[in-house]
Structures are given as C-alpha cells and as structure tokens.
Design a protein around this motif. Structure first.
Motif, short mmCIF file in Angstrom:
data_model
loop_
_atom_site.label_atom_id
_atom_site.label_comp_id
_atom_site.label_asym_id
_atom_site.label_seq_id
_atom_site.Cartn_x
_atom_site.Cartn_y
_atom_site.Cartn_z
N GLY A 292 -29.53 -12.50 23.21
CA GLY A 292 -29.00 -13.14 22.01
C GLY A 292 -27.48 -13.23 22.06
O GLY A 292 -26.82 -12.60 22.88
N PRO A 293 -26.89 -13.97 21.13
CA PRO A 293 -25.43 -14.19 21.11
C PRO A 293 -24.71 -13.04 20.41
O PRO A 293 -24.02 -13.23 19.42
CB PRO A 293 -25.30 -15.49 20.32
N TRP A 294 -24.84 -11.83 20.96
CA TRP A 294 -24.48 -10.62 20.24
C TRP A 294 -23.55 -9.71 21.04
O TRP A 294 -23.58 -9.69 22.27
CB TRP A 294 -25.74 -9.83 19.90
N PHE A 295 -22.76 -8.92 20.31
CA PHE A 295 -22.04 -7.82 20.92
C PHE A 295 -22.98 -6.63 21.06
O PHE A 295 -24.17 -6.70 20.69
CB PHE A 295 -20.78 -7.46 20.12
N HIS A 296 -22.51 -5.53 21.59
CA HIS A 296 -23.33 -4.37 21.89
C HIS A 296 -23.99 -3.83 20.62
O HIS A 296 -23.31 -3.50 19.64
CB HIS A 296 -22.49 -3.28 22.54
N SER A 297 -25.31 -3.74 20.64
CA SER A 297 -26.12 -3.19 19.54
C SER A 297 -26.02 -4.00 18.25
O SER A 297 -26.39 -3.50 17.19
CB SER A 297 -25.77 -1.73 19.27
N GLN A 298 -25.57 -5.23 18.33
CA GLN A 298 -25.53 -6.06 17.13
C GLN A 298 -26.93 -6.37 16.62
O GLN A 298 -27.08 -6.76 15.46
CB GLN A 298 -24.76 -7.36 17.38
N VAL A 299 -27.94 -6.15 17.44
CA VAL A 299 -29.32 -6.41 17.00
C VAL A 299 -29.68 -5.60 15.76
O VAL A 299 -30.59 -5.96 15.02
CB VAL A 299 -30.35 -6.09 18.11
N ASN A 300 -28.97 -4.49 15.52
CA ASN A 300 -29.26 -3.66 14.35
C ASN A 300 -28.33 -3.96 13.18
O ASN A 300 -28.30 -3.20 12.20
CB ASN A 300 -29.13 -2.18 14.75
N ARG A 301 -27.61 -5.05 13.28
CA ARG A 301 -26.68 -5.50 12.23
C ARG A 301 -26.93 -6.98 11.96
O ARG A 301 -27.70 -7.62 12.67
CB ARG A 301 -25.23 -5.28 12.69
N PRO A 302 -26.26 -7.53 10.96
CA PRO A 302 -26.38 -8.99 10.76
C PRO A 302 -25.88 -9.75 11.98
O PRO A 302 -24.98 -9.31 12.69
CB PRO A 302 -25.49 -9.23 9.53
N GLY A 303 -26.47 -10.92 12.21
CA GLY A 303 -26.13 -11.71 13.40
C GLY A 303 -25.83 -13.16 13.09
O GLY A 303 -26.35 -14.06 13.74
N PHE A 304 -24.96 -13.38 12.09
CA PHE A 304 -24.61 -14.75 11.71
C PHE A 304 -23.61 -15.39 12.67
O PHE A 304 -23.52 -16.60 12.75
CB PHE A 304 -24.03 -14.78 10.29
N GLY A 305 -22.84 -14.57 13.37
CA GLY A 305 -21.84 -15.14 14.24
C GLY A 305 -21.09 -14.07 15.01
O GLY A 305 -21.37 -12.88 14.89
N LEU A 306 -20.12 -14.53 15.80
CA LEU A 306 -19.32 -13.62 16.61
C LEU A 306 -17.96 -14.27 16.85
O LEU A 306 -17.88 -15.38 17.38
CB LEU A 306 -20.01 -13.34 17.95
N GLY A 307 -16.89 -13.57 16.45
CA GLY A 307 -15.56 -14.12 16.64
C GLY A 307 -15.44 -15.49 16.02
O GLY A 307 -15.71 -15.66 14.82
#
Length: 662
Positions: free
Chosen positions: A339-354
């Motif tokens: 997924g388009p995620w930083f480390h362990s972002q799977v356990n947090r909201p994932g609407f975006g990055l930077g």
C-alpha cells in the motif's frame, strides 16, 4: 384583565415553589451518611490477564479479550515487545464499556467480525518473565543458547490458548507489524496445527540486507537510540538526545561508534553484537527469515504486507513473499499487499502521505476488504471464500488499487515482462539509448564527496524522528529532492519529458560503474518522478486528508522519490568479506531498489540522482578502508573524487520495470 389574573396566578405558583425550595435546611455536614452509586453499565467483554507458562517454565504476560456470549469463536493473536497493554485505547484501570472502544483502531473490524483478541509480551519484556534477546535468532542457529525463541514461544502460546480458552473454536490467526511482524514470521518456521492464517505486516526479516539495522552494509545510525530504549531494561528506558538538528549534533560527535559510546550504548550486548558483526556473516545469515522460510513447506495461508514508502522495513515482506511464491502452485496460499504507506501506517488512517492524497482511507479499505475476509475464510466456522487477490498493490500515480496475479510484474529475470535499461549519460542526461563510442565523449560525471559535509537524507534541521513539521521521519521518502539540487556532491541525470504515460511495476535494479579516489565508498541511488513546472496543485487531489489542515505543497517542479537505497562499496564482490576498493578504477556495483507501482503522467520526467552519503540516517563512510567502520578515527575520514562512468564500455544504468499502461 384576564391576562393580569393569569400572570398573577403564575407568579404566585412560582413564589410558592421558590419558598418550598428555600425551606430545605442546610445541615452542618453536607456529606451523607451513605451514598449508593448507580451500577456502571455492564461491559460487553471479559478481560483476562494470565501468566502463560512456556515449555521451560517461563511465564509470559498475556491479555485475552473475550466478547460476552462467545462460543466457538476464533482467536486473533499478536506477540509484542512493546507492551501488551499498549494496544488499548483506554488507559490504566479505566476500561471501556464496549470492546470496540477498548481496543485499537486496527482491531475494530475484528471486533465486528466476532473474534477473541489476544496480546502477549515477548519473553523478557514488560510483564513477561525470562531473558530478553532482541529479535532472537532461532534456537537451532547456534547463536541462541536460551533454549527458546519466538518460534517455540508462539507454538507454546497457541497450544495453551486452544486448550484453556473454552470459548474458542480452536483456530488461531496471527497478525503484527514491524517487530510484531517478525514474531509472526518466526511462528511460521514451526507453525502450531491450530495456526490457520498469518498476516505479517512490515515484518523485520533480514536486519542486515535491507530492514532495520543495515542496508547493503550501511548502518542505520538512529537505531542506536532504539537499542538503548529496547534493551536498556525490561521496560524501555528513556533515551536522551541533544535538542536541535540531529545532523549537526551527530556530526560533531564523530563515528557511529563514537555516537554509541556518548549515549552509553557500549554497556549493552545488543550494541556489542552489532559492532562485532558489521559484515553479512554467519550470525546474520542464520536469522535471515526470508531464506529460512524458503526451506519450509507452505502450510499456513499467509498475507504479507509492506508499505511502498516504508522508511524502516522495506525488505522483509516482499522478499519473504518471493521466497515462498514458487511453492504456491495454485496461487491460493501466498499473498501480498503493498500500500501507499509509511512504516506501520496500516494501523493508522491512510488518506494520504506527504503531498499526496489517496482516493480514500486506503488502510481502512485494506483492513475491511482484504484482511478481515482473509481471516474469516480460514478461521470462522462458516469460512466463506474471501477471494483474496494474490497481489493487492496501490498505483500511487493513477491513484487506485491494482489486483495482480503475481509481483513484480517486471524485473530483470523470471518475470513476465523484462525491465528496460535507462542510461546515465553525459551532460546530466538520462536516456533509453545505450551510449555509443564517439570522439571526445565525456567519459564520466565527477563530484567530490566530503565526509565532513555529508548529504542530509532530508531537509535540515533534522529534528526528532517523529517531527511532523513539513517532511518528517515518516514522510522523508516522499520529500522533494530539490533541497539537494544545488549541492556539488549530488549529480542528477534527467530524461526528456515523457510524451505518453509510463507505468512502473516492479523492481528497479542499479548497474553502476563508478570509481573513487579513496579505498571505500557508499553509493546512494534515487529514482525520481519530476513534475512539470506548470503543476501547482498537490499530487493527488485536494492536498489534505479529511479533517486535516491542508499541506502547503506546491507540486510545480516537485522531485518525488519513487525508490531510494544505499550500497556500501566494500561489499561490491562479497557481502561476507569486505575488501578495499582499487582507487580510481571503474568498478561495477549492482543492487536492487525498493519496489515501485506507479503510473507517471505524460509531461513528467524521470531523474536518477547519485550521491555518496545519506546522513544521519546512515553512518558516514570514511572513504578510506578500515577493518570496522564503527572504530573509524577522525583521520580516517577523507575527501574522495567520485566518478560515474557512462562510456560505451563502462555504461551506468538502471533497469526500470516498465509495463503497458492499462
């Protein structure tokens, strides 16, 4: 007259009520003789804390959450070094009335689907007994004399759960991220028969080759603080850092070894072990889990997860998935999500990055639509087919999920589509045409690397790791690389604007021909998506997550990294036996970069940047060969003239995993 009488009557009634209230006497003591509080609403779950015995008598602190009325219910199990109590939203003894409010965001779908939830402290940490070894090698590796590891403990724990939790149906799934992902993979080395499904998220799998501790031999310096916090006590000890710019602070202290000593890390066995094993020797090979599971039969359906922008554990999931994929003949046991995620972002909201905003809450989509159905199929009594996609990966340019049969789609060997080379050409050009011999051709691009002025890995000041002002620790992999464009020790090779969209789906591989005037060198390579100067909006829409203040990103000319990594030159011919480089000789370096899944629009350009440091994320290479860089002295650090060769006989290039745009 009628109104006056009515008003008078109302006034009289009001005064009477006031008088009656005023007649209530005030006693000498306002405290009652007794007071009974109404009963609190009953909780909809039982919380059980047990000291669970292992085969050697050591007891592990375990928290079990059982929904009221549970019967023949499966178990979701996580083993953690970060406190079994940490996964609660409520604090202390104040437990929520409803289980969905008691547990973390990542557990909500499990609560709705009907699971018993179990968390356990690994041995030696928090409430658990026993000796603690950080990410312990397997007991049969020859490097673990305790008689136990996370394989044996997982087996013992699952055995205890299915025999002592009467509400269970006897089926267990394991899930966990980072170190917790490591414990899931360790359980797969000898899985208990009741372990029916596993989801290792961003697992730490090979700490030397490309996960937490090193990348291709370059040491990740912030881990010194992790060693102190994690191994300084059963409960983590606070780590003291100097305020301000960590780049300047670390540089003033000296080598990574000097930095560790300044923080007291030389008292810790974890740091001593790191110093004693700077190369990829038997110690590291014995615990490289991707190679260990490759030897194991594939008996437990496993869904690997890895973020495309994971700044900590970029290696583990994809290499473990690739190790097991040849055994999955029916393509129904070995799965991966990227997924388009930083480390362990799977356990947090994932609407975006930077600067990028995705099509929705991508982490919630994954937990709801992929993970929970996957567990339901293999653990629930009715076991409905989940139709889990073999590969579920996010196209960060087209801004949607791709469902694939295998991954990588394109690579140098063994993939359906062969990667294409793009050449680092003279004059800072990036070309899909190999260099041809020509009179007076520029044979190389040159820069000087000075260890006293290393290239920062993100824009300074490099503040606390969790700093969220601008591009912080979690987002540096998508930071605009223009902050190093003006440095003379960074060279860039740029393509012409794309005339049509280009899709990358797989692993870029670096084929660098480089020379150094020194006897050792690091090589950092970045593959970058360069936005046109006309783009002024954020990368993927509004530029803000729902409910969050918009990010002030102007994407005009933005240099967005797609894949970045570092290679320590002394390991050019052997990861096991480092050797000095021959000064000024063009030498070949080959190494893979992290996976990409991205459609690049027409009008964008491709850039490849090369440099020789990425500080203070990675320790500095002295650029003169010393047996152990941790012991490098100030006099060992020397300037070096670096050359990137691009002649027809010594061509530098990166193979790009280009596939047809759908």
């Amino acid at each position: 007259m009628r109104f006056t009488r009515t008003a008078a009557l109302a006034l009289a009634i009001g005064l009477s009520a006031f008088a009656a209230h005023a007649q209530t006497p005030i006693g000498y003591d306002t405290l009652p003789k007794s007071f009974t509080q109404p009963a609190s609403p009953a909780k909809d779950y039982d919380r059980r804390v047990v000291m669970m015995p292992m085969h050697d008598g050591v007891k592990l602190y375990t928290v079990i959450y059982v929904p009221h009325g549970a019967k023949n219910m499966p178990i979701i199990f996580t083993r953690t070094p970060y406190d079994a109590e940490h996964h609660r939203r409520s604090k202390g003894d104040d437990h929520a009335q409803h289980l969905i409010d008691e547990l973390s965001l990542a557990d909500e779908d499990f609560v709705r689907a009907g699971y018993i939830r179990v968390y356990q402290d690994v041995r030696g940490k928090w409430g658990s007994e026993g000796a603690y070894l950080m990410t312990p090698p397997p007991v049969d590796s020859g490097f673990n004399k305790t008689g136990a590891d996370d394989t044996t403990d997982a087996y013992d724990a699952i055995d205890w759960l299915v025999k002592n939790v009467p509400e269970t149906n006897g089926r267990v799934g394991m899930i966990g991220s980072s170190y917790e992902g490591f414990t899931v993979v360790m359980a797969l080395l000898k899985p208990h028969p009741a372990l029916r499904a596993a989801v290792p998220e961003s697992p730490m799998v090979d700490g030397w080759m490309g996960d937490d501790w090193y990348h291709y031999g370059a040491f990740r310096q912030p881990n010194i603080d992790y060693f102190i916090g994690q191994t300084g006590g059963r409960v983590p000890v606070p780590v003291h850092t100097l305020p301000g710019d960590q780049y300047a602070n670390d540089l003033a202290i000296g080598s990574a070894g000097d930095l560790a000593r300044s923080k007291g890390a030389d008292q810790l066995d974890a740091w001593k072990i790191m110093k004693e094993h700077p190369a990829y020797d038997a110690f590291w090979k014995a615990q490289a889990l991707d190679h260990l599971i490759e030897k194991m039969p594939l008996t437990v359906p496993t869904l690997w997860e890895q973020g495309l922008y994971d700044q900590e554990d970029m290696w583990g999931a994809i290499h473990s998935y690739r190790a097991w994929e040849p055994k999955d003949k029916a393509n129904n046991m070995n799965f991966i999500t990227m997924g388009p995620w930083f480390h362990s972002q799977v356990n947090r909201p994932g609407f975006g990055l930077g600067p990028m905003t995705w099509s929705g809450d991508t982490t919630a989509e994954w937990r709801r639509d992929i993970v929970t159905p996957f567990f339901n199929e293999h653990l629930q009594n009715d076991g409905k087919p989940a139709h889990t996609p073999p590969v579920f990966i996010y196209d960060t340019g087209a801004n949607h999920w791709d469902r694939l049969e295998s991954f990588p789609t394109s690579c140098e060997q063994g993939c359906a589509i062969a990667s294409k080379p793009v050449y680092l050409a003279a004059g800072g050009k990036l070309s899909f045409n190999a260099p041809a011999k020509a009179a007076g051709e520029m044979r190389f691009t040159e820069y000087v690397s000075d260890p006293a002025k290393p290239v920062p890995y993100r824009e300074r000041p490099v503040l606390d790791r969790e700093n969220q002002d601008g591009i912080g620790w979690r987002e540096w992999l998508v930071g605009d690389q223009r902050f190093v464009d003006s440095r003379t020790d960074v060279v860039s090779f740029v393509s012409e604007p794309l005339t049509e969209p280009m899709k990358l789906s797989g692993e870029p591989v670096v084929h660098l021909v480089a020379s150094t005037s020194g006897t050792d060198s690091d090589w950092v390579v970045k593959v970058i998506d360069v936005y046109p100067d006309t783009d002024v909006e954020p990368a993927s829409g509004e530029g803000a997550y729902p409910g969050v203040v918009p990010h002030p990103y102007n994407m005009s000319g933005y240099e967005l990294p797609m894949a970045t990594d570092i290679f320590r030159g002394r390991y050019r011919t052997s990861f096991e036996k480092p050797e000095a480089l021959k000064p000024n000789a063009p030498l070949a370096y080959t190494f893979g970069l992290p996976m990409i899944e991205r459609t690049i629009p027409a009008g964008h350009r491709i850039m490849v940047q090369v440099q020789s440091s990425l500080y203070p994320l990675y320790d500095r290479n002295p650029q003169s060969f010393v047996p152990n860089i941790f012991n490098a002295k100030p006099a060992d650090y020397t300037k070096a003239t670096q050359r990137i060769w691009h002649t027809s006989g010594d061509a530098s290039y990166v193979t790009l995993p280009i596939v047809p745009v759908q």
